[in-house]
Design a protein around this motif. Sequence first.
Motif, PDB file in Angstrom:
ATOM      1  N   GLU A  75      -2.922   0.108  -7.569  1.00 14.31           N
ATOM      2  CA  GLU A  75      -4.338   0.363  -8.188  1.00 14.31           C
ATOM      3  C   GLU A  75      -4.859   1.407  -7.115  1.00 14.31           C
ATOM      4  O   GLU A  75      -4.555   1.314  -5.707  1.00 14.31           O
ATOM      5  CB  GLU A  75      -5.177  -0.850  -8.005  1.00 14.31           C
ATOM      6  CG  GLU A  75      -4.853  -2.001  -8.957  1.00 14.31           C
ATOM      7  CD  GLU A  75      -5.707  -3.311  -8.801  1.00 14.31           C
ATOM      8  OE1 GLU A  75      -6.250  -3.337  -7.958  1.00 14.31           O
ATOM      9  OE2 GLU A  75      -5.482  -4.075  -9.547  1.00 14.31           O
ATOM     10  N   THR A  76      -5.573   2.507  -7.315  1.00 14.04           N
ATOM     11  CA  THR A  76      -6.251   3.203  -6.491  1.00 14.04           C
ATOM     12  C   THR A  76      -7.449   2.599  -5.943  1.00 14.04           C
ATOM     13  O   THR A  76      -8.175   1.965  -6.465  1.00 14.04           O
ATOM     14  CB  THR A  76      -6.655   4.597  -7.519  1.00 14.04           C
ATOM     15  OG1 THR A  76      -5.877   5.272  -8.060  1.00 14.04           O
ATOM     16  CG2 THR A  76      -7.584   5.516  -6.487  1.00 14.04           C
ATOM     17  N   ASP A  77      -7.367   2.827  -4.559  1.00 16.10           N
ATOM     18  CA  ASP A  77      -8.475   2.175  -3.686  1.00 16.10           C
ATOM     19  C   ASP A  77      -8.624   3.168  -2.688  1.00 16.10           C
ATOM     20  O   ASP A  77      -7.909   3.719  -2.151  1.00 16.10           O
ATOM     21  CB  ASP A  77      -7.899   0.660  -3.131  1.00 16.10           C
ATOM     22  CG  ASP A  77      -8.685  -0.310  -2.482  1.00 16.10           C
ATOM     23  OD1 ASP A  77      -9.961   0.114  -2.990  1.00 16.10           O
ATOM     24  OD2 ASP A  77      -8.529  -1.010  -2.013  1.00 16.10           O
ATOM     25  N   GLU A  78      -9.847   3.059  -2.100  1.00 18.01           N
ATOM     26  CA  GLU A  78     -10.298   3.622  -0.766  1.00 18.01           C
ATOM     27  C   GLU A  78      -9.613   2.894   0.267  1.00 18.01           C
ATOM     28  O   GLU A  78      -9.401   1.970   0.383  1.00 18.01           O
ATOM     29  CB  GLU A  78     -11.860   3.742  -0.696  1.00 18.01           C
ATOM     30  CG  GLU A  78     -12.373   4.419   0.661  1.00 18.01           C
ATOM     31  CD  GLU A  78     -13.841   4.369   0.819  1.00 18.01           C
ATOM     32  OE1 GLU A  78     -13.957   4.687   1.827  1.00 18.01           O
ATOM     33  OE2 GLU A  78     -14.376   4.185  -0.061  1.00 18.01           O
ATOM     34  N   CYS A  79      -9.236   4.187   1.119  1.00 15.35           N
ATOM     35  CA  CYS A  79      -8.398   3.570   2.395  1.00 15.35           C
ATOM     36  C   CYS A  79      -8.851   4.121   3.369  1.00 15.35           C
ATOM     37  O   CYS A  79      -9.047   5.558   3.453  1.00 15.35           O
ATOM     38  CB  CYS A  79      -6.805   3.645   2.120  1.00 15.35           C
ATOM     39  SG  CYS A  79      -5.968   3.297   3.628  1.00 15.35           S
TER      40      CYS A  79
ATOM     41  N   GLY B 121       0.818  -1.059  -0.232  1.00  9.85           N
ATOM     42  CA  GLY B 121       0.224  -0.089   0.036  1.00  9.85           C
ATOM     43  C   GLY B 121       0.847   1.136  -0.114  1.00  9.85           C
ATOM     44  O   GLY B 121       2.113   1.098   0.306  1.00  9.85           O
TER      45      GLY B 121
END
Length: 140
Positions: free
Chosen positions: A125-129, A109
């Motif tokens: 990859e773009t991902d909500e965190c 991450g």
Amino acid sequence: MIWNKEGFFVSDEQNLLQIDKIAGWIGNQYWAKGRPVHVIEESVRNSLSFGLYDSSGTQLGFARVITDRAVFSWLMDVVIDDSARGEGLGKWLVQCVLDHPDLINTKFGLATKDAHGLYRQFGFETDECMRRPVMGSPLA
């Protein structure tokens, strides 16, 4: 561990790291503006840290990873000296980090506001965190 390429090398050896340079680079970035040198030094010491150097041993870049070395790794503080930008050295530094034998099988991450294109080249990859800032800290 040491990687070599065309007169440069990347190393994970802590004793080679030049904390004053690292603090100068990191302390001027949007994500760490004003972070005290002693905090930077402690974070470097408690992470798997990587330096990028020229053949004379002058440090030109830095990256660090917080990891359990089994399941998860978080890439942080990737910086390249202005004098070494545009030569692909930052990409090489990131590739060396991702290829480190203690990290190669971990999920990675990272957080960035401005380098999404760079990290997508490495499969990020773009991902909500979700996150929880340090409570009561002016450095959060």
